[in-house]
Design a protein around this motif. Structure first.
Motif, PDB file in Angstrom:
ATOM      1  N   LEU A 285     -24.494 -19.458 -25.677  1.00  0.00           N
ATOM      2  CA  LEU A 285     -24.318 -18.654 -24.689  1.00  0.00           C
ATOM      3  C   LEU A 285     -24.172 -17.170 -25.451  1.00  0.00           C
ATOM      4  CD1 LEU A 285     -24.541 -17.802 -21.808  1.00  0.00           C
ATOM      5  CD2 LEU A 285     -22.031 -18.133 -21.809  1.00  0.00           C
ATOM      6  N   SER A 286     -23.173 -17.168 -26.368  1.00  0.00           N
ATOM      7  CA  SER A 286     -22.935 -15.927 -27.195  1.00  0.00           C
ATOM      8  C   SER A 286     -24.160 -15.391 -27.743  1.00  0.00           C
ATOM      9  CB  SER A 286     -21.713 -15.868 -27.976  1.00  0.00           C
ATOM     10  OG  SER A 286     -21.629 -14.742 -29.044  1.00  0.00           O
ATOM     11  N   ASP A 287     -24.959 -16.326 -28.373  1.00  0.00           N
ATOM     12  CA  ASP A 287     -26.103 -15.944 -28.893  1.00  0.00           C
ATOM     13  C   ASP A 287     -26.971 -15.034 -28.028  1.00  0.00           C
ATOM     14  OD1 ASP A 287     -24.935 -16.526 -31.394  1.00  0.00           O
ATOM     15  OD2 ASP A 287     -25.898 -18.652 -31.490  1.00  0.00           O
ATOM     16  N   GLU A 288     -27.419 -15.934 -26.848  1.00  0.00           N
ATOM     17  CA  GLU A 288     -28.186 -15.266 -25.754  1.00  0.00           C
ATOM     18  C   GLU A 288     -27.741 -13.986 -25.342  1.00  0.00           C
ATOM     19  OE1 GLU A 288     -28.111 -18.452 -22.873  1.00  0.00           O
ATOM     20  OE2 GLU A 288     -29.368 -19.876 -24.265  1.00  0.00           O
ATOM     21  N   ILE A 289     -26.635 -13.910 -25.006  1.00  0.00           N
ATOM     22  CA  ILE A 289     -26.198 -12.596 -24.748  1.00  0.00           C
ATOM     23  C   ILE A 289     -26.290 -11.497 -25.742  1.00  0.00           C
ATOM     24  CG2 ILE A 289     -24.008 -11.401 -23.896  1.00  0.00           C
ATOM     25  CD1 ILE A 289     -23.271 -13.828 -22.706  1.00  0.00           C
ATOM     26  N   ALA A 290     -26.178 -11.745 -26.896  1.00  0.00           N
ATOM     27  CA  ALA A 290     -26.512 -10.760 -28.133  1.00  0.00           C
ATOM     28  C   ALA A 290     -27.828 -10.475 -28.229  1.00  0.00           C
ATOM     29  CB  ALA A 290     -26.117 -11.303 -29.189  1.00  0.00           C
ATOM     30  N   SER A 291     -28.716 -11.528 -27.728  1.00  0.00           N
ATOM     31  CA  SER A 291     -30.136 -11.144 -27.938  1.00  0.00           C
ATOM     32  C   SER A 291     -30.728 -10.209 -26.648  1.00  0.00           C
ATOM     33  CB  SER A 291     -30.861 -12.559 -27.576  1.00  0.00           C
ATOM     34  OG  SER A 291     -30.886 -13.047 -26.304  1.00  0.00           O
ATOM     35  N   LEU A 292     -29.881  -9.986 -25.754  1.00  0.00           N
ATOM     36  CA  LEU A 292     -30.205  -8.906 -24.621  1.00  0.00           C
ATOM     37  C   LEU A 292     -30.146  -7.723 -25.285  1.00  0.00           C
ATOM     38  CD1 LEU A 292     -27.885 -10.732 -21.641  1.00  0.00           C
ATOM     39  CD2 LEU A 292     -30.669 -10.515 -21.903  1.00  0.00           C
ATOM     40  N   SER A 293     -29.453  -7.394 -26.079  1.00  0.00           N
ATOM     41  CA  SER A 293     -29.411  -6.085 -26.819  1.00  0.00           C
ATOM     42  C   SER A 293     -30.536  -5.717 -27.554  1.00  0.00           C
ATOM     43  CB  SER A 293     -28.138  -6.014 -27.795  1.00  0.00           C
ATOM     44  OG  SER A 293     -28.202  -4.786 -28.649  1.00  0.00           O
ATOM     45  N   VAL A 294     -31.185  -6.738 -28.144  1.00  0.00           N
ATOM     46  CA  VAL A 294     -32.383  -6.489 -28.754  1.00  0.00           C
ATOM     47  C   VAL A 294     -33.532  -6.327 -27.657  1.00  0.00           C
ATOM     48  CG1 VAL A 294     -34.290  -7.740 -30.034  1.00  0.00           C
ATOM     49  CG2 VAL A 294     -31.920  -8.135 -30.689  1.00  0.00           C
ATOM     50  N   GLY A 295     -33.644  -7.009 -26.737  1.00  0.00           N
ATOM     51  CA  GLY A 295     -34.595  -6.811 -25.468  1.00  0.00           C
ATOM     52  C   GLY A 295     -34.400  -5.457 -24.900  1.00  0.00           C
TER      53      GLY A 295
END
Length: 801
Positions: free
Chosen positions: A784-794
């Motif tokens: 979940l932490s990794d998915e949240i961090a990927s929102l920054s890239v998006g």
């Protein structure tokens, strides 16, 4: 005699003046030719003389405190690099009679019109060179004469819109022009801040002294810039070189004061010959650009190819007439020092009249007879580069007395004059008049020059009623520049008639129109997003450090299981708990300050001061705080400061798009950090006390006690800190906040469908919403932490490219 510091005894005007008469030695702003106090000074001097010494000190401190609270600074360049210095206010204003000011204004308006004629000719028919008024080599060799702009008529029909002139009073009491500033004149914002600070120091006197106001000057110039847009949907913007420029504070201040966008070169692009701003809502047109960087750096395609602060294609946009530049690209040629030698004759030739305000006597050494004259009279001249655009007293070390002139290739001044005379000018070594400065309890004379500002308005050129005075740090007139230790003073133009209180507000009788909705440049959005992340990251680290040091003080054993576990968690974020105030935490705070500094025009003064105070407090603490209970208490102090800052910003900030990006950054960082925290401290293998620590760091211990009438369990902690939609510290709460922010951003829906970023956000949010405490294993939380961090890239792909 000076003020009696011990008793605060009131003093007389004569005691304030002390040895002023004997020190002055030259024509003076305070004293006339007979040594008597000028009438315009007498009321102010009388007011000052009635103050006690401690009252004067308190008042001066009040003015200084205002400037600190307002964050006024200038960037100082020295041998040890650059630094931000407090604004060096000289508290005693320069006082000038309104009648004398009208004469100065008439001379400067004449000069502004003359300079407009000159620059229009140099980029147009070039008759001044053809008819012998100007030497071709002086123009052709100047780096400020921009060949790509030759033949380009400005969209507005005028080359010059905002000017500054450096003037000083000469030995015979006559005002002289020392230099023309036409490239990107600075100082108008500082003049405003000088006015506010000085009027607070002498508030009672200022209120009744008939000092002419400044706001009307800026209102009429702002209205003119708005009128130059042509298209009502286009924008006015201020173009800055960026944070490292020595007058960046002023750029941000003026942008905020006038309500214009502050842009850097990367914020702009040119499409089909039109200048566009990169915003989170796509490209938006800008048709008026108030340029605050030198023209040569503005376009790497056609001007200086090494520029990293310009906009490729900007010259083409100017050439096509899609943008009005303030001032026109190429106007910097008028600052050329050698041009001063020719302006008197040009004025007579073009306008049929002499200069009302003469400029400093200047001789261009490109002719034999002039070279001989300069060589014979070099002892009373400054010898400098002909094509220089610096002022005579710039802190560059370029200007020297003739006897000290050093040829870069060796030889004497005579050798240089004979071989490359066209590269030199001689200028009269001006003895500037002095003005009072308050030093060690007495008024003492210090050399002075004035920077006076002119703006082109709907009614023609208007002169600011006041300006910006440079005050020397000693009797040496070459030390006026602040980089050389000089100070700055307000200029009061005082007339016999009461002055009206003008403001920037809409004038009575005009129809009300709501201003255009603000647009957010992509760079500003990125900095606001990261500001939110850095502040939240710092708060999380502070909470973790407080928990670490509180338990360290209880066990006195950094190797104990729980202390060791939180220590490792901190180290995973590059925060070393072995330091009482870790360098990693100070780095995060400094990163927050840097992000805020990039959006100073969009950030409140109170917010800026609070953030700086937080970072400075951490820096001071690191020298005295020791690990354990002392450090835990220090973290409590920092925590209160950072939560105060967050409350100030998030509760008071206007709910425009920038606030959304700030909130997204804050929510993303908190959600991500909480997921990482829970992955470690709800693990079945975590040491005893880990769940309590997670609740403490998550600021949810009280909520746990109120909601759950059972012993603390991993499931209860996960429910409260991951899934509770009413707990602002929970992951799901923050994801819901992010989704709300994203849903109202431009581009959230494309042709009636969710954008890629909106779908990505919904997937992460829904996946957590249908989870239960039992399914939130350490592995699931890390994913979940990794998915949240990927929102920054998006987010970056959608809005800040």
């Amino acid at each position: 005699m000076t003020l009696d510091q011990a008793t605060g005894e009131r003093t007389s005007a004569s005691s304030l003046l002390g040895a002023y008469h004997s020190l002055a030695g030259v024509p003076d702003e305070l004293l006339d030719a007979k040594g008597a106090v000028r009438p315009v000074w007498q009321p102010f001097l009388g007011h000052l003389s009635r103050m006690a010494s401690d009252d004067i000190s308190r008042r001066f401190a009040r003015g200084d405190q205002y400037l600190r609270d307002a964050g006024v600074f200038f960037r100082h360049y020295g041998e040890k690099g650059t630094s931000e210095r407090e604004w060096p206010l000289s508290h005693i204003p320069v006082v000038i009679d309104a009648k004398e000011w009208r004469q100065i204004a008439a001379g400067l308006i004449q000069r502004a019109e003359l300079l407009e004629d000159v620059v229009a000719d140099l980029y147009g028919p070039n008759r001044l060179v053809a008819e012998g008024y100007l030497p071709a080599c002086m123009i052709g060799k100047s780096p400020e004469w921009l060949r790509p702009l030759v033949g380009v008529t400005p969209r507005s029909g005028k080359f010059l819109h905002f000017l500054a002139f450096e003037i000083g009073r000469g030995p015979d009491g006559t005002w002289w022009v020392l230099g023309d500033r036409t490239q990107a004149p600075s100082g108008a914002g500082f003049a405003l801040e000088n006015r506010v600070a000085t009027s607070r120091v002498f508030n009672e006197f200022f209120a009744r002294a008939n000092v002419q106001r400044l706001a009307g000057f800026f209102r009429r110039f702002r209205d003119q810039l708005m009128a130059l847009r042509g298209e009502t949907e286009s924008r006015v913007a201020i173009l800055t070189p960026g944070l490292m420029n020595d007058t960046y504070f002023e750029h941000a201040y003026i942008a905020r004061y006038l309500g214009f966008m502050l842009l850097e070169g990367e914020d702009l692009t040119v499409e089909n010959g039109k200048l566009m701003v990169r915003t989170v809502a796509g490209l938006k047109p800008a048709s008026v650009l108030w340029r605050r960087l030198d023209a040569v750096w503005s376009d790497p395609l056609e001007l200086n190819e090494t520029s990293r602060i310009g906009t490729p294609g900007l010259v083409e946009a100017v050439r096509r007439g899609s943008v009005t530049m303030i001032n026109a690209l190429g106007a910097g040629i008028l600052e050329t020092r050698a041009l001063l030698a020719f302006l008197p004759l040009i004025c007579k030739g073009l306008r049929g009249e002499p200069l009302i305000l003469p400029n400093i006597a200047t001789w261009w050494c490109g002719e034999e007879r002039v070279r001989q004259y300069v060589a014979q009279n070099a002892g009373r001249m400054l010898i400098s580069r002909a094509l220089s655009t610096d002022l005579p007293f710039a802190a560059s070390g370029e200007d020297v007395r003739a006897g000290d002139f050093i040829c870069p290739e060796g030889g004497t001044l005579g050798d240089w004059l004979n071989s490359r005379g066209e590269e030199l000018v001689g200028q009269e070594a001006v003895t500037l008049s002095t003005t009072p400065a308050y030093i060690d309890g007495a008024l003492v004379p210090r050399p002075m020059s004035l920077r006076v500002f002119l703006a082109r308005t709907a009614d023609g050129w208007e002169v600011m009623s006041g300006g910006f005075a440079r005050i020397g740090k000693s009797q040496d007139a070459s030390a006026l520049a602040m980089q050389a230790g000089g100070t700055a003073a307000d200029v009061w133009v005082i007339g016999g008639e009461p002055t009206s209180a003008e403001t920037l507000l809409q004038q009575p009788g005009t129809p009300y129109l709501r201003s255009q909705p603000g647009i957010l440049p992509s760079r500003a959005a990125d900095n606001l997003f990261w500001l939110g992340r850095y502040v939240e990251r710092a708060e999380g680290a502070i909470r973790q450090l407080r928990a670490y040091h509180a338990r360290l003080s209880e066990t006195d054993d950094p190797a104990s299981p729980l202390v060791s576990a939180i220590g490792r968690f901190l180290q995973s974020s590059n925060v070393d708990p072995a330091e009482a105030i870790p360098g990693g935490l100070r780095t995060i705070l400094n990163s927050a300050v840097f992000s805020a500094s990039k959006v100073r025009d969009r950030f409140s003064v109170d917010g800026w001061l609070a953030l700086n105070d937080l970072a400075q407090t951490a820096e001071r603490m690191q020298e005295t705080i020791i690990p354990g209970d002392d450090a835990a208490q220090a973290m409590g102090v920092l925590l209160r400061k950072i939560t105060g800052f967050s409350g100030l910003v998030h509760e008071n900030m206007y709910r425009f798009t920038g606030w959304r990006f700030l909130g997204i950054g804050r929510s993303l960082e908190r959600a991500n950090a909480t997921a990482r925290l829970l992955a470690v401290f709800t693990d079945p293998s975590a040491p005893e006390g880990a769940l309590e620590l997670a609740l403490e760091v998550g600021d949810s211990a009280m909520s746990m006690n109120r909601r759950y009438a059972v012993a603390i369990s991993s499931a209860a902690v996960l429910d409260l800190l991951a899934l509770d939609t009413k707990n602002p510290r929970s992951i799901l709460y923050q994801l819901n906040e992010m989704q709300e922010h994203l849903s109202v951003l431009p581009g959230a829906h494309v042709h009636g469908q969710l954008s890629k970023l909106s779908r990505q956000m919904l997937q992460v949010q829904t996946s957590l919403a249908i989870s239960t405490p039992e399914t939130l294993t350490p592995g699931a939380l890390q994913a979940l932490s990794d998915e949240i961090a990927s929102l920054s890239v998006g987010l970056n792909e959608a809005y800040t490219r």
